[in-house]
Design a protein around this motif. Structure first.
Motif, PDB file in Angstrom:
ATOM      1  N   GLU A 155       0.857  -1.185   0.000  1.00 17.52           N
ATOM      2  CA  GLU A 155       0.000   0.000   0.000  1.00 17.52           C
ATOM      3  C   GLU A 155       0.892   1.233   0.000  1.00 17.52           C
ATOM      4  O   GLU A 155       1.891   1.274   0.724  1.00 17.52           O
ATOM      5  CB  GLU A 155      -0.925   0.043   1.230  1.00 17.52           C
ATOM      6  CG  GLU A 155      -1.939  -1.086   1.253  1.00 17.52           C
ATOM      7  CD  GLU A 155      -2.823  -1.064   2.481  1.00 17.52           C
ATOM      8  OE1 GLU A 155      -3.802  -1.825   2.518  1.00 17.52           O
ATOM      9  OE2 GLU A 155      -2.543  -0.275   3.409  1.00 17.52           O
ATOM     10  N   GLN A 156       0.523   2.199  -0.802  1.00 17.36           N
ATOM     11  CA  GLN A 156       1.328   3.413  -0.914  1.00 17.36           C
ATOM     12  C   GLN A 156       0.439   4.589  -1.304  1.00 17.36           C
ATOM     13  O   GLN A 156      -0.415   4.466  -2.184  1.00 17.36           O
ATOM     14  CB  GLN A 156       2.439   3.244  -1.972  1.00 17.36           C
ATOM     15  CG  GLN A 156       3.337   4.477  -2.101  1.00 17.36           C
ATOM     16  CD  GLN A 156       4.307   4.368  -3.271  1.00 17.36           C
ATOM     17  OE1 GLN A 156       4.115   3.557  -4.168  1.00 17.36           O
ATOM     18  NE2 GLN A 156       5.333   5.198  -3.261  1.00 17.36           N
ATOM     19  N   PHE A 157       0.654   5.717  -0.621  1.00 16.07           N
ATOM     20  CA  PHE A 157      -0.023   6.964  -1.001  1.00 16.07           C
ATOM     21  C   PHE A 157       0.951   7.772  -1.848  1.00 16.07           C
ATOM     22  O   PHE A 157       2.089   8.037  -1.429  1.00 16.07           O
ATOM     23  CB  PHE A 157      -0.435   7.772   0.232  1.00 16.07           C
ATOM     24  CG  PHE A 157      -1.409   8.876  -0.082  1.00 16.07           C
ATOM     25  CD1 PHE A 157      -2.766   8.667   0.103  1.00 16.07           C
ATOM     26  CD2 PHE A 157      -0.980  10.091  -0.594  1.00 16.07           C
ATOM     27  CE1 PHE A 157      -3.671   9.675  -0.180  1.00 16.07           C
ATOM     28  CE2 PHE A 157      -1.880  11.089  -0.891  1.00 16.07           C
ATOM     29  CZ  PHE A 157      -3.229  10.876  -0.689  1.00 16.07           C
ATOM     30  N   ALA A 158       0.544   8.168  -3.054  1.00 18.10           N
ATOM     31  CA  ALA A 158       1.449   8.871  -3.954  1.00 18.10           C
ATOM     32  C   ALA A 158       0.641   9.719  -4.923  1.00 18.10           C
ATOM     33  O   ALA A 158      -0.587   9.600  -5.031  1.00 18.10           O
ATOM     34  CB  ALA A 158       2.323   7.874  -4.714  1.00 18.10           C
ATOM     35  N   LEU A 159       1.375  10.589  -5.632  1.00 12.59           N
ATOM     36  CA  LEU A 159       0.792  11.428  -6.671  1.00 12.59           C
ATOM     37  C   LEU A 159       0.879  10.686  -7.991  1.00 12.59           C
ATOM     38  O   LEU A 159       1.944  10.183  -8.367  1.00 12.59           O
ATOM     39  CB  LEU A 159       1.551  12.755  -6.759  1.00 12.59           C
ATOM     40  CG  LEU A 159       0.929  13.846  -7.640  1.00 12.59           C
ATOM     41  CD1 LEU A 159      -0.351  14.368  -7.017  1.00 12.59           C
ATOM     42  CD2 LEU A 159       1.917  14.996  -7.832  1.00 12.59           C
ATOM     43  N   GLY A 160      -0.252  10.592  -8.716  1.00 12.53           N
ATOM     44  CA  GLY A 160      -0.266   9.874  -9.975  1.00 12.53           C
ATOM     45  C   GLY A 160       0.643  10.516 -11.006  1.00 12.53           C
ATOM     46  O   GLY A 160       0.610  11.718 -11.206  1.00 12.53           O
ATOM     47  N   THR A 161       1.456   9.701 -11.676  1.00 16.12           N
ATOM     48  CA  THR A 161       2.380  10.235 -12.689  1.00 16.12           C
ATOM     49  C   THR A 161       1.661  10.585 -13.980  1.00 16.12           C
ATOM     50  O   THR A 161       2.129  11.437 -14.742  1.00 16.12           O
ATOM     51  CB  THR A 161       3.489   9.205 -12.979  1.00 16.12           C
ATOM     52  OG1 THR A 161       2.874   7.971 -13.396  1.00 16.12           O
ATOM     53  CG2 THR A 161       4.331   8.942 -11.751  1.00 16.12           C
ATOM     54  N   VAL A 162       0.536   9.950 -14.272  1.00 17.90           N
ATOM     55  CA  VAL A 162      -0.219  10.233 -15.492  1.00 17.90           C
ATOM     56  C   VAL A 162      -1.348  11.210 -15.200  1.00 17.90           C
ATOM     57  O   VAL A 162      -1.512  12.243 -15.855  1.00 17.90           O
ATOM     58  CB  VAL A 162      -0.769   8.926 -16.108  1.00 17.90           C
ATOM     59  CG1 VAL A 162      -1.662   9.263 -17.324  1.00 17.90           C
ATOM     60  CG2 VAL A 162       0.368   8.021 -16.516  1.00 17.90           C
ATOM     61  N   SER A 163      -2.178  10.914 -14.168  1.00 16.79           N
ATOM     62  CA  SER A 163      -3.331  11.768 -13.836  1.00 16.79           C
ATOM     63  C   SER A 163      -2.944  12.994 -13.037  1.00 16.79           C
ATOM     64  O   SER A 163      -3.715  13.951 -12.964  1.00 16.79           O
ATOM     65  CB  SER A 163      -4.356  10.949 -13.052  1.00 16.79           C
ATOM     66  OG  SER A 163      -3.819  10.567 -11.785  1.00 16.79           O
ATOM     67  N   ASN A 164      -1.752  12.956 -12.386  1.00 20.38           N
ATOM     68  CA  ASN A 164      -1.295  14.055 -11.539  1.00 20.38           C
ATOM     69  C   ASN A 164      -2.276  14.335 -10.403  1.00 20.38           C
ATOM     70  O   ASN A 164      -2.398  15.460  -9.936  1.00 20.38           O
ATOM     71  CB  ASN A 164      -1.089  15.330 -12.373  1.00 20.38           C
ATOM     72  CG  ASN A 164      -0.134  16.305 -11.679  1.00 20.38           C
ATOM     73  OD1 ASN A 164       0.790  15.885 -10.975  1.00 20.38           O
ATOM     74  ND2 ASN A 164      -0.351  17.594 -11.862  1.00 20.38           N
ATOM     75  N   ARG A 165      -2.984  13.288  -9.935  1.00 17.37           N
ATOM     76  CA  ARG A 165      -3.906  13.394  -8.821  1.00 17.37           C
ATOM     77  C   ARG A 165      -3.440  12.473  -7.706  1.00 17.37           C
ATOM     78  O   ARG A 165      -3.053  11.331  -7.951  1.00 17.37           O
ATOM     79  CB  ARG A 165      -5.335  13.010  -9.228  1.00 17.37           C
ATOM     80  CG  ARG A 165      -5.980  14.016 -10.170  1.00 17.37           C
ATOM     81  CD  ARG A 165      -7.381  13.550 -10.582  1.00 17.37           C
ATOM     82  NE  ARG A 165      -8.233  13.319  -9.429  1.00 17.37           N
ATOM     83  CZ  ARG A 165      -8.912  14.261  -8.798  1.00 17.37           C
ATOM     84  NH1 ARG A 165      -8.833  15.512  -9.217  1.00 17.37           N
ATOM     85  NH2 ARG A 165      -9.675  13.966  -7.752  1.00 17.37           N
ATOM     86  N   PRO A 166      -3.491  12.916  -6.441  1.00 17.04           N
ATOM     87  CA  PRO A 166      -3.042  12.072  -5.340  1.00 17.04           C
ATOM     88  C   PRO A 166      -4.035  10.950  -5.080  1.00 17.04           C
ATOM     89  O   PRO A 166      -5.239  11.095  -5.273  1.00 17.04           O
ATOM     90  CB  PRO A 166      -2.977  13.039  -4.161  1.00 17.04           C
ATOM     91  CG  PRO A 166      -3.973  14.098  -4.494  1.00 17.04           C
ATOM     92  CD  PRO A 166      -3.943  14.240  -5.980  1.00 17.04           C
ATOM     93  N   GLY A 167      -3.498   9.810  -4.630  1.00 19.23           N
ATOM     94  CA  GLY A 167      -4.363   8.691  -4.325  1.00 19.23           C
ATOM     95  C   GLY A 167      -3.630   7.634  -3.519  1.00 19.23           C
ATOM     96  O   GLY A 167      -2.403   7.654  -3.350  1.00 19.23           O
ATOM     97  N   PHE A 168      -4.405   6.684  -3.021  1.00 23.12           N
ATOM     98  CA  PHE A 168      -3.878   5.573  -2.214  1.00 23.12           C
ATOM     99  C   PHE A 168      -3.894   4.317  -3.084  1.00 23.12           C
ATOM    100  O   PHE A 168      -4.954   3.905  -3.578  1.00 23.12           O
ATOM    101  CB  PHE A 168      -4.748   5.396  -0.969  1.00 23.12           C
ATOM    102  CG  PHE A 168      -4.221   4.380  -0.007  1.00 23.12           C
ATOM    103  CD1 PHE A 168      -2.948   4.502   0.535  1.00 23.12           C
ATOM    104  CD2 PHE A 168      -4.997   3.292   0.361  1.00 23.12           C
ATOM    105  CE1 PHE A 168      -2.478   3.566   1.435  1.00 23.12           C
ATOM    106  CE2 PHE A 168      -4.529   2.356   1.262  1.00 23.12           C
ATOM    107  CZ  PHE A 168      -3.260   2.488   1.805  1.00 23.12           C
TER     108      PHE A 168
END
Length: 612
Positions: A155-168
């Motif tokens: 499990e990791q919380f990060a910023l999407g590299t394609v969507s540029n939206r944060p998510g878990f």
């Protein structure tokens, strides 16, 4: 007046005031101490209640977040056992999974569900039809892929590299007979959770084990830190692209004061209480901030009001006792002074009433005399207005009389010639013409004489047609000289109104004369409407007479001042004609109104009582 014998001693006033000064100082000191104590107690109580509320809000926020996490964690667990997923990783067509993942994502409110092969490349995704589709993207560098391949789940919380939206990101390894086949990943965005937190009435945010803000109701706080990072650690986090290019600045939170532990935020108003709770099954911590300033003010105000209510009875009793003591002391001095003053006031008041009564009688008499003078002045002013009007039409009337006189002379000479020849019939005809012309001159002079007379007597039924004919006869010469041919609505011969004929003629002459002068000054315009029109209509118990012209009109300010004495729009006008007309119509029991528009002319409306 107070005689010197009954006046109080000069030194008595300071002696009577100093007890009140002492009492006031003591009362203010007690009130100030009580208010300060109430403010301190109220603040502590409000902070305690708000802190308990923050803890309850944190419990609710944890429940909302945990419910969302547990629901989403079940999705990769179930999909890891799905035969379609295994077939796609073992060489089958992965496109069939795109629509399947899309439907599951809609049902579970997941942001994206996607499948990575053993090399970390996405081969199917629920967003396959969107511009930011994950299909074909390489995620082998992502920590959730590496740890899932090594440990089975991650499990990791990060910023999407394609969507540029944060998510878990929740990932699970999929194993086959020959070893790991790939990784199924579910990305969860917590927009709905953050919206639910906003309903708690404050602000909330979640930090990971390093103190980085992951979830927050204040978007500007996302990816800020609870404490400053070492530059090397911050650079390592940025290289991992977990939080994109976020600067990892510290949160703009400071302790308002050390005693109560309240917080202030640089971009939020007021002070807050905080409550921190760990998020079960994660390494996260949830922080809830609730505003406390309003609660503090409310509690302090309530306690201060209570303190004032408790102190006021005691202070009131003290004031009453002090006042009674002072009053008892002053009563003996006041009784004698009041008795003397009362006798003097009775005498003075009696004299004032006698004088006032005499003045009132004189004022009543003077008012009656002034009323009589005002009535006479109005009548004289009306007569002067009629005479002024006569002066303006004298030239036309003289011309009107000169024509019959010239004709009379001609017919008289003809009759004399006929008689000299003994021709009686033509002579009789010529003399008949002389008689007719003489009657015409008499009608003109009678109309002018009646118009010049002072209007007297009570209102009476007046034949409206007679008044109209008389007014038009007076204005015949000015109308012909100006080239105006008025349009006059036929008046029923039996229609009568309440008034006086001479004064009614004066009103009509004044209004039409004003219209003639306005048209002459503006130039008679050729328009479908008549330049001057005189209309009549019956409305129940009233008769309405209108005088309308197509002159230059007037502005709203000029119309408002029409019936004000000595205000005129004419260069040589006195401003009395319309005032007199308004006064005459009012005495008849009617009304006179004006409606004008610049460039379109004016309409004067006279409403009179109909005579039954």
């Amino acid at each position: 007046m107070v005689s010197p014998a009954t006046s109080p001693p000069v030194s008595a006033a300071p002696a009577a005031r100093w007890p009140w000064a002492v009492f006031t100082v003591v009362a203010l000191a007690l009130l100030a101490g009580a208010f300060l104590a109430a403010a301190n107690i109220g603040r502590n109580r409000a902070v305690a209640v708000a802190r308990a509320g923050a803890e309850n809000a944190a419990t609710l926020a944890i429940a909302v977040l945990r419910g969302e996490l547990e629901k989403q964690r079940a999705v990769p667990l179930i999909l890891a056992r799905d035969p379609d997923v295994h077939r796609a990783l073992e060489g089958g067509d992965p496109q069939e999974l795109d629509r399947k993942f899309d439907g599951i994502a809609r049902e579970t409110h997941s942001s994206v569900i996607y499948l990575l092969d053993r090399m970390g490349v996405a081969i199917a995704a629920s967003n396959w039809a969107e511009p930011v589709s994950f299909v074909g993207s390489d995620y082998s560098f992502r920590d959730y892929y590496l740890r899932a391949m090594a440990d089975g789940t991650a499990e990791q919380f990060a910023l999407g590299t394609v969507s540029n939206r944060p998510g878990f990101y929740i990932s699970r390894r999929i194993d086959g007979k020959q070893g790991p086949l790939g990784v199924i990943v579910v990305k969860v965005e917590f927009d709905r959770v953050e919206a639910d937190w906003t309903a708690l009435g404050g602000q909330a945010y979640v930090v990971d084990a390093r103190g980085v803000v992951l979830l927050t109701t204040v978007e500007a706080w996302r990816f800020h830190t609870e404490h400053p990072f070492d530059p090397k650690d911050a650079a390592a986090i940025r290289r991992s692209l977990q939080f994109g290019a976020a600067p990892l600045d510290p949160l703009p939170l400071i302790r308002a004061d050390t005693g109560s532990g309240l917080l202030r935020a640089a971009n939020l108003r007021g002070r807050f209480v905080d409550a921190r709770t760990p998020v079960p099954t994660t390494a996260w911590q949830l922080e809830v901030l609730l505003p406390v300033d309003h609660a503090i003010r409310t509690e302090q105000t309530s306690l201060q009001v209570l303190a004032a209510l408790l102190l006021m009875p005691g202070l009131g009793i003290g004031a009453v006792l002090l006042r009674r003591r002072r009053q008892a002391r002053a009563r003996l001095q006041a009784d004698a002074r009041i008795k003397a003053e009362l006798e003097q006031r009775v005498a003075a008041r009696t004299a004032e009433l006698a004088g006032a009564n005499a003045r009132l009688v004189e004022e009543i008499a003077e008012r009656g005399r002034a009323q009589e003078r005002l009535s006479d002045a109005r009548e004289e002013l009306a007569k002067a207005n009629r005479l002024a009007t006569l002066g303006q039409v004298t030239a036309g009337v003289a011309h009107e009389i000169n024509q019959p006189l010239a004709a009379i002379r001609t017919y008289a000479e003809n009759a004399r010639a006929f008689l000299a020849r003994g021709d009686a019939a033509p002579a009789a005809g010529a003399l008949g013409k002389v008689v007719g012309l003489t009657e015409r001159i008499g009608a003109i002079t009678d109309t002018l004489r009646g118009f010049a007379r002072r209007g007297t007597g009570a209102v009476e039924p007046v034949v409206l047609a007679d008044a109209v004919v008389g007014a038009l006869m007076i204005l015949d010469a000015p109308l012909r000289q100006s080239g105006i041919r008025p349009v006059v609505t036929a008046v029923p011969s039996g229609l009568r109104v309440m008034g006086r004929r001479v004064e009614l003629e004066q009103v009509l002459v004044n209004l039409m004369r004003n219209a003639i002068e306005a048209l002459a000054a503006d130039g008679i315009r050729t328009a479908p409407e008549a330049p001057l029109a005189l209309g009549f209509r019956v409305e129940g118990e009233h008769v309405v007479v209108t005088v309308a012209d197509r002159g230059p009109g007037m502005s709203e300010d000029e119309v408002a001042a029409l019936f004000t004495p000595f205000r005129s729009s004419k260069p040589r006008g006195l401003g009395l004609g319309l005032v007199i007309c308004h006064d005459i119509v009012s005495r008849f029991g009617g009304t006179l109104h004006a409606a004008c528009r610049p460039g379109e002319g004016c309409v004067f409306t006279i409403t009179l009582r109909r005579a039954t």
